[in-house]
Every structure is written in structure tokens, then in C-alpha cells.
Scaffold this motif. Structure first.
Motif, PDB file in Angstrom:
ATOM      1  N   GLU A  46       1.133  -1.208   0.031  1.00  0.00           N
ATOM      2  CA  GLU A  46       0.084  -0.012   0.066  1.00  0.00           C
ATOM      3  C   GLU A  46       0.970   1.371  -0.305  1.00  0.00           C
ATOM      4  N   SER A  47       1.770   1.190   0.244  1.00  0.00           N
ATOM      5  CA  SER A  47       2.501   2.807   0.326  1.00  0.00           C
ATOM      6  C   SER A  47       4.055   2.625  -0.573  1.00  0.00           C
ATOM      7  N   ALA A  48       3.570   3.957  -1.190  1.00  0.00           N
ATOM      8  CA  ALA A  48       4.613   3.735  -2.566  1.00  0.00           C
ATOM      9  C   ALA A  48       6.194   4.546  -1.424  1.00  0.00           C
ATOM     10  N   ASP A  49       5.877   4.536  -0.571  1.00  0.00           N
ATOM     11  CA  ASP A  49       6.776   5.770   0.583  1.00  0.00           C
ATOM     12  C   ASP A  49       7.872   5.034   0.854  1.00  0.00           C
ATOM     13  N   LEU A  50       7.174   3.635   1.007  1.00  0.00           N
ATOM     14  CA  LEU A  50       8.078   2.343   2.049  1.00  0.00           C
ATOM     15  C   LEU A  50       9.088   1.621   0.917  1.00  0.00           C
ATOM     16  N   ARG A  51       8.117   1.881  -0.237  1.00  0.00           N
ATOM     17  CA  ARG A  51       8.570   0.727  -1.435  1.00  0.00           C
ATOM     18  C   ARG A  51      10.422   1.981  -2.216  1.00  0.00           C
ATOM     19  N   ASP A  52       9.990   2.858  -1.783  1.00  0.00           N
ATOM     20  CA  ASP A  52      11.224   4.005  -2.805  1.00  0.00           C
ATOM     21  C   ASP A  52      12.005   3.670  -1.407  1.00  0.00           C
ATOM     22  N   LEU A  53      11.741   3.888   0.177  1.00  0.00           N
ATOM     23  CA  LEU A  53      13.081   3.696   1.640  1.00  0.00           C
ATOM     24  C   LEU A  53      13.110   2.005   1.137  1.00  0.00           C
ATOM     25  N   THR A  54      13.169   1.139   0.233  1.00  0.00           N
ATOM     26  CA  THR A  54      13.667  -0.041   0.008  1.00  0.00           C
ATOM     27  C   THR A  54      15.145   0.288  -1.213  1.00  0.00           C
ATOM     28  N   VAL A  55      14.655   1.031  -1.994  1.00  0.00           N
ATOM     29  CA  VAL A  55      15.431   0.749  -3.539  1.00  0.00           C
ATOM     30  C   VAL A  55      16.215   1.833  -3.465  1.00  0.00           C
ATOM     31  N   SER A  56      15.588   3.081  -3.012  1.00  0.00           N
ATOM     32  CA  SER A  56      15.839   4.436  -3.574  1.00  0.00           C
ATOM     33  C   SER A  56      17.975   4.673  -3.521  1.00  0.00           C
ATOM     34  N   PRO A  57      18.370   5.238  -4.470  1.00  0.00           N
ATOM     35  CA  PRO A  57      20.047   5.482  -3.204  1.00  0.00           C
ATOM     36  C   PRO A  57      20.262   6.038  -2.192  1.00  0.00           C
ATOM     37  N   LEU A  58      18.891   7.270  -2.282  1.00  0.00           N
ATOM     38  CA  LEU A  58      18.953   8.522  -1.526  1.00  0.00           C
ATOM     39  C   LEU A  58      18.775   8.143  -0.552  1.00  0.00           C
ATOM     40  N   TYR A  59      18.568   7.176   0.079  1.00  0.00           N
ATOM     41  CA  TYR A  59      18.429   6.762   1.280  1.00  0.00           C
ATOM     42  C   TYR A  59      20.140   6.167   1.852  1.00  0.00           C
ATOM     43  N   ASP A  60      20.634   6.925   2.759  1.00  0.00           N
ATOM     44  CA  ASP A  60      21.963   6.037   2.876  1.00  0.00           C
ATOM     45  C   ASP A  60      21.149   5.130   4.544  1.00  0.00           C
ATOM     46  N   ARG A  61      22.090   4.350   5.022  1.00  0.00           N
ATOM     47  CA  ARG A  61      22.144   3.419   5.314  1.00  0.00           C
ATOM     48  C   ARG A  61      21.276   3.669   7.062  1.00  0.00           C
ATOM     49  N   ASN A  62      21.781   4.810   7.469  1.00  0.00           N
ATOM     50  CA  ASN A  62      21.271   4.707   8.267  1.00  0.00           C
ATOM     51  C   ASN A  62      19.656   5.527   8.497  1.00  0.00           C
ATOM     52  N   ALA A  63      19.439   6.504   7.671  1.00  0.00           N
ATOM     53  CA  ALA A  63      17.875   6.906   7.662  1.00  0.00           C
ATOM     54  C   ALA A  63      17.158   5.588   6.828  1.00  0.00           C
ATOM     55  N   GLN A  64      17.850   4.808   5.983  1.00  0.00           N
ATOM     56  CA  GLN A  64      16.900   2.967   5.736  1.00  0.00           C
ATOM     57  C   GLN A  64      16.821   3.487   7.371  1.00  0.00           C
ATOM     58  N   GLU A  65      17.544   2.385   8.226  1.00  0.00           N
ATOM     59  CA  GLU A  65      17.466   2.292   9.693  1.00  0.00           C
ATOM     60  C   GLU A  65      16.356   3.025  10.396  1.00  0.00           C
ATOM     61  N   ALA A  66      16.904   4.587  10.974  1.00  0.00           N
ATOM     62  CA  ALA A  66      16.208   5.208  11.146  1.00  0.00           C
ATOM     63  C   ALA A  66      14.000   5.132  10.779  1.00  0.00           C
ATOM     64  N   ALA A  67      14.443   4.441   9.787  1.00  0.00           N
ATOM     65  CA  ALA A  67      13.217   4.966   8.595  1.00  0.00           C
ATOM     66  C   ALA A  67      12.096   3.686   9.144  1.00  0.00           C
TER      67      ALA A  67
END
Length: 187
Positions: A46-67
Motif C-alpha cells: 500500500e505504501s509507495a513511500d515504503l517501497r521507495d525507501l527500500t530501493v532508492s539510493p537517495l537514502y543511506d543506511r542510517n536513514a533506512q534504519e531509522a525509518a
């Protein structure tokens, strides 16, 4: 690297994380994990934001882990699942989330003696129809059947059932296509 190799590598990575989490909770929290994985799958779908978080290179590992930590907290996910998701993020493996979810669902189903049947129907199935279909499939497979039912109006009528490697296509769209091919061969 070919797409097939890339998909295979993703599945292997996801499989290792899923197996580790499954082994950790199989004796004490399988029911809770099953529910949480279903919730996570729904959220991912349901969440395009979540899908984007998992594949986008714009988020570094710290941002992904926090989210992912914030999401897990909001969803009330278990410590074991939360830590596994955080580890996926920390190791830049969050892109394997769909394969991780699928592998975990498979492990849980095998442990319970269940099988998932994917059902596409032209119309929403009633609860009675779902029960009858699940019972019929259970008698044929010898396993408890969990239905994953979706509607596809392009089928016109009927349904397509996938159970393991078997597929039963009783849709009108399929029958019309067969008829069209038969008419081409005659004419």
C-alpha cells in the motif's frame, strides 16, 4: 549481471535473513510473526513511500534504519522482526524486503502444514465460496489452504487458481482465447 542472476541473488540474501529469523522464533512466536509479516506485506503493497525507501539510493543506511525502526515501532512489530529489518537496512539489503516476506511466509506455511493458493476471480468471492474452494483444494493437496484472493475484472468470469506449481485457469478470458486460436487453425 543478468536480471535473473540479480533476482536469484536477492532471493538468496532474503532467504538467509528469513531463515535466521524463522529459526529464532519458531518455537515461541510463529503465530505472532505470521500476523506481523502479513501486516508488513500489506504495508509494503500500500505504501509507495515504503517501497521507495527500500530501493532508492537517495537514502543511506542510517536513514533506512531509522525509518524502518520507526515503522516497526508504529506497527508494533516484535523485537526479533524489528532487529532483522534494522539489520537488513544496516547491511543495505532492504531492497530484498519482498523476497524476505515471501520466504518467511513460505517457511511459516511449511511449519504449519499450510499452502497458499493465489486466486484471481472476475468478481469478489463470498465467504462461502472461499470456504468451499479452500476445502476442495485442501482435500486435493492434503494441506491446510490459505487463500490469497484478488479480483481481476478482465477475466470476464470464472477464476484462475495457482496452488504451488499447479495452475487452474477456468476464466472466460482464457476460454475465449482458446476458442480464438482454434478458429484460426480451422480457417
Amino acid at each position: 549481471m543478468t536480471v535473473a542472476n540479480s533476482a536469484s541473488i536477492s532471493a538468496d540474501i532474503a532467504g538467509r535473513y528469513a531463515q535466521a529469523l524463522f529459526d529464532l522464533v519458531k518455537d515461541s512466536g510463529l503465530d505472532a510473526l505470521s500476523t506481523q509479516i502479513d501486516d508488513l506485506a500489506a504495508a509494503y503493497g500500500e505504501s509507495a513511500d515504503l517501497r521507495d525507501l527500500t530501493v532508492s539510493p537517495l537514502y543511506d543506511r542510517n536513514a533506512q534504519e531509522a525509518a524502518i525502526s520507526a515503522l516497526a515501532s508504529r506497527m508494533g512489530l516484535s523485537v526479533e522482526l524489528t532487529n532483522t529489518l534494522r539489520l537488513l537496512a544496516k547491511n543495505r539489503r532492504l531492497f530484498t524486503l519482498p523476497q524476505f516476506i515471501a520466504k518467511l511466509k513460505g517457511l511459516i506455511a511449511d511449519a504449519r502444514g499450510e499452502m497458499t493458493a493465489d486466486v484471481l476471480s472476475a468478481q469478489e468471492l463470498t465467504e462461502e465460496q472461499k470456504t468451499r474452494l479452500a476445502d476442495t483444494l485442501a482435500s486435493k493437496s492434503g494441506k491446510k489452504i490459505k487463500l490469497n484472493a484478488r479480483v481481476d475484472e478482465s477475466l470476464i468470469g470464472g477464476m484462475i487458481v495457482k496452488l504451488g506449481s499447479q495452475m487452474i485457469d477456468s476464466s472466460i478470458r482464457s476460454k475465449l482465447a482458446s476458442l480464438q486460436n482454434a478458429m484460426k487453425e480451422v480457417g
